[in-house]
Design a protein around this motif. Structure first.
Motif, PDB file in Angstrom:
ATOM      1  N   ASP A  77      -1.569   1.879 -12.100  1.00 37.46           N
ATOM      2  CA  ASP A  77      -2.623   1.100 -12.739  1.00 37.46           C
ATOM      3  C   ASP A  77      -2.985  -0.159 -11.955  1.00 37.46           C
ATOM      4  O   ASP A  77      -3.974  -0.819 -12.280  1.00 37.46           O
ATOM      5  CB  ASP A  77      -2.184   0.699 -14.148  1.00 37.46           C
ATOM      6  CG  ASP A  77      -0.902  -0.132 -14.154  1.00 37.46           C
ATOM      7  OD1 ASP A  77       0.030   0.234 -13.409  1.00 37.46           O
ATOM      8  OD2 ASP A  77      -0.834  -1.134 -14.887  1.00 37.46           O
TER       9      ASP A  77
ATOM     10  N   SER B 166       0.654  -5.612 -13.284  1.00 31.93           N
ATOM     11  CA  SER B 166       0.490  -4.532 -14.253  1.00 31.93           C
ATOM     12  C   SER B 166       0.363  -5.074 -15.668  1.00 31.93           C
ATOM     13  O   SER B 166      -0.499  -4.644 -16.445  1.00 31.93           O
ATOM     14  CB  SER B 166       1.683  -3.571 -14.166  1.00 31.93           C
ATOM     15  OG  SER B 166       1.568  -2.529 -15.105  1.00 31.93           O
TER      16      SER B 166
ATOM     17  N   TYR C 280       3.373   1.965  -9.926  1.00 36.04           N
ATOM     18  CA  TYR C 280       2.398   1.235 -10.745  1.00 36.04           C
ATOM     19  C   TYR C 280       0.993   1.722 -10.402  1.00 36.04           C
ATOM     20  O   TYR C 280       0.206   1.000  -9.769  1.00 36.04           O
ATOM     21  CB  TYR C 280       2.505  -0.269 -10.488  1.00 36.04           C
ATOM     22  CG  TYR C 280       3.780  -0.902 -10.995  1.00 36.04           C
ATOM     23  CD1 TYR C 280       3.882  -1.353 -12.311  1.00 36.04           C
ATOM     24  CD2 TYR C 280       4.889  -1.047 -10.152  1.00 36.04           C
ATOM     25  CE1 TYR C 280       5.040  -1.941 -12.781  1.00 36.04           C
ATOM     26  CE2 TYR C 280       6.057  -1.638 -10.613  1.00 36.04           C
ATOM     27  CZ  TYR C 280       6.129  -2.069 -11.923  1.00 36.04           C
ATOM     28  OH  TYR C 280       7.282  -2.660 -12.385  1.00 36.04           O
TER      29      TYR C 280
ATOM     30  N   ARG D 158      -0.725  -7.942 -16.581  1.00 37.36           N
ATOM     31  CA  ARG D 158      -1.977  -8.686 -16.740  1.00 37.36           C
ATOM     32  C   ARG D 158      -3.208  -7.805 -16.580  1.00 37.36           C
ATOM     33  O   ARG D 158      -4.311  -8.206 -16.915  1.00 37.36           O
ATOM     34  CB  ARG D 158      -2.044  -9.820 -15.708  1.00 37.36           C
ATOM     35  CG  ARG D 158      -1.079 -10.950 -15.971  1.00 37.36           C
ATOM     36  CD  ARG D 158      -1.012 -11.883 -14.774  1.00 37.36           C
ATOM     37  NE  ARG D 158      -0.316 -13.127 -15.073  1.00 37.36           N
ATOM     38  CZ  ARG D 158       0.995 -13.242 -15.142  1.00 37.36           C
ATOM     39  NH1 ARG D 158       1.764 -12.188 -14.926  1.00 37.36           N
ATOM     40  NH2 ARG D 158       1.557 -14.404 -15.434  1.00 37.36           N
ATOM     41  N   GLY D 159      -3.037  -6.601 -16.012  1.00 35.05           N
ATOM     42  CA  GLY D 159      -4.168  -5.728 -15.779  1.00 35.05           C
ATOM     43  C   GLY D 159      -5.098  -6.240 -14.699  1.00 35.05           C
ATOM     44  O   GLY D 159      -6.329  -6.125 -14.812  1.00 35.05           O
TER      45      GLY D 159
END
Length: 301
Positions: free
Chosen positions: A236, A182, A234, A184-185
């Motif tokens: 994302d 998360s 999470y 670090r995307g």
């Protein structure tokens, strides 16, 4: 990830592996808005104990070793500041053996970061099994910074990979891996490896399990159960599930070739009672193609 103090601690010795560890630790500290603590153990006592060195000789040796340590600390501070000029940096240069010093430092760090190798000689920090020793005995997560193909070239892309085996330690690794992905995307690849051969005794007598299709269904169910709830926490993070018929160390080492980080528990469900670092985490610490984050069981207070 549980915390004690809000800081990332990195051990340095002036080697190329240590430099890579500092750069990685500085980026993590910056990303998390945490203090970066840089430490170096002088280990002066072991240099001349029993060697008959006294007076001027001992003093000169101490000054030389201390100067090397101060230089390693200063270089590391300069590098970290170049990555984030606003990073809060503290340093420590104790006259202690590196391994016990690092283990003690881990009591007060959110994460301990070490390089894959050291300089060798008197100031050696992480040669041979030292990284594994620190990961075995630390009081929190330990990141061993490894690069592609045994170099210090660190990957700056790719997913976070986590090993899933159903053990309590693996559960903690999953939690840490989701957080890292998360931040670090990037996607999270959850790897669960299984095989249809077990070893019945210490002599290595192999037994082939029957009905591998049924076994695979059970292993797939285990992976699904262990990941349950985390995607909601999470949203994302894109989750990719990888179920492979292989030994965990082989599967995770292969996954490390395209990952930017592998997260693994210190000891899985197949480890022997009393072992502080399992064979899979040992293999990753020594051979992975990217940084490895070893998550240890939380210690009872």
């Amino acid at each position: 990830m549980s915390t004690t103090d809000p800081r990332i601690t990195v051990g340095v010795d002036g080697s190329a592996g240590s430099t890579a560890a500092v750069a990685w630790a500085a980026k993590i500290a910056s990303l998390r808005h945490l203090e970066l603590r840089i430490v170096h153990g002088l280990q002066v006592a072991g240099l001349y104990y029993g060697g008959g060195m006294t007076g001027i000789g001992a003093a000169t040796l101490f000054e030389a070793v201390q100067a090397d340590g101060e230089r390693a600390i200063a270089d590391a501070r300069t590098l970290a500041a170049s990555i984030d000029k606003d990073l809060v940096i503290t340093t420590e240069l104790p006259n202690d053996p590196p391994v016990p010093m690092l283990i003690e430092e881990s009591r007060h760090a959110r994460m301990l970061v070490v390089g894959r190798t050291g300089t060798g000689g008197f100031a050696e920090m992480l040669v041979g099994g030292t990284a594994a020793t620190v990961a075995s005995h630390a009081h929190g997560p330990v990141a061993v910074i490894r690069g592609r193909r045994g170099t210090t070239t660190l990957p700056d892309s790719g997913p976070v990979v986590v090993g899933v085996d159903g053990s309590p330690n693996s559960e903690q690794a999953i939690a840490v891996a989701f957080e890292e992905a998360s931040l670090r995307g990037v996607p999270l690849v959850a790897v669960h490896a299984w095989n249809d051969i077990t070893y019945e005794d210490t002599r290595g007598t192999a037994r082939i399990l029957t009905q591998p299709e049924t076994l695979e269904e059970g292993e797939e169910r285990l992976l699904t159960e262990r990941l349950a709830g985390w995607p909601e926490k999470y949203p994302d993070v894109e989750v990719r599930r990888l179920l492979v018929r292989d030994r965990p160390r082989h599967a995770l080492l292969e996954a490390s070739e395209t990952a930017q980080l592998v997260v693994v528990g210190s000891r899985g469900r197949g480890g022997f009672t009393g072992m502080l670092l399992g064979s899979t985490s040992q293999a990753l610490v020594q051979h992975a193609q990217c940084p490895v984050l070893v998550v240890r069981p939380e210690r009872k207070k």
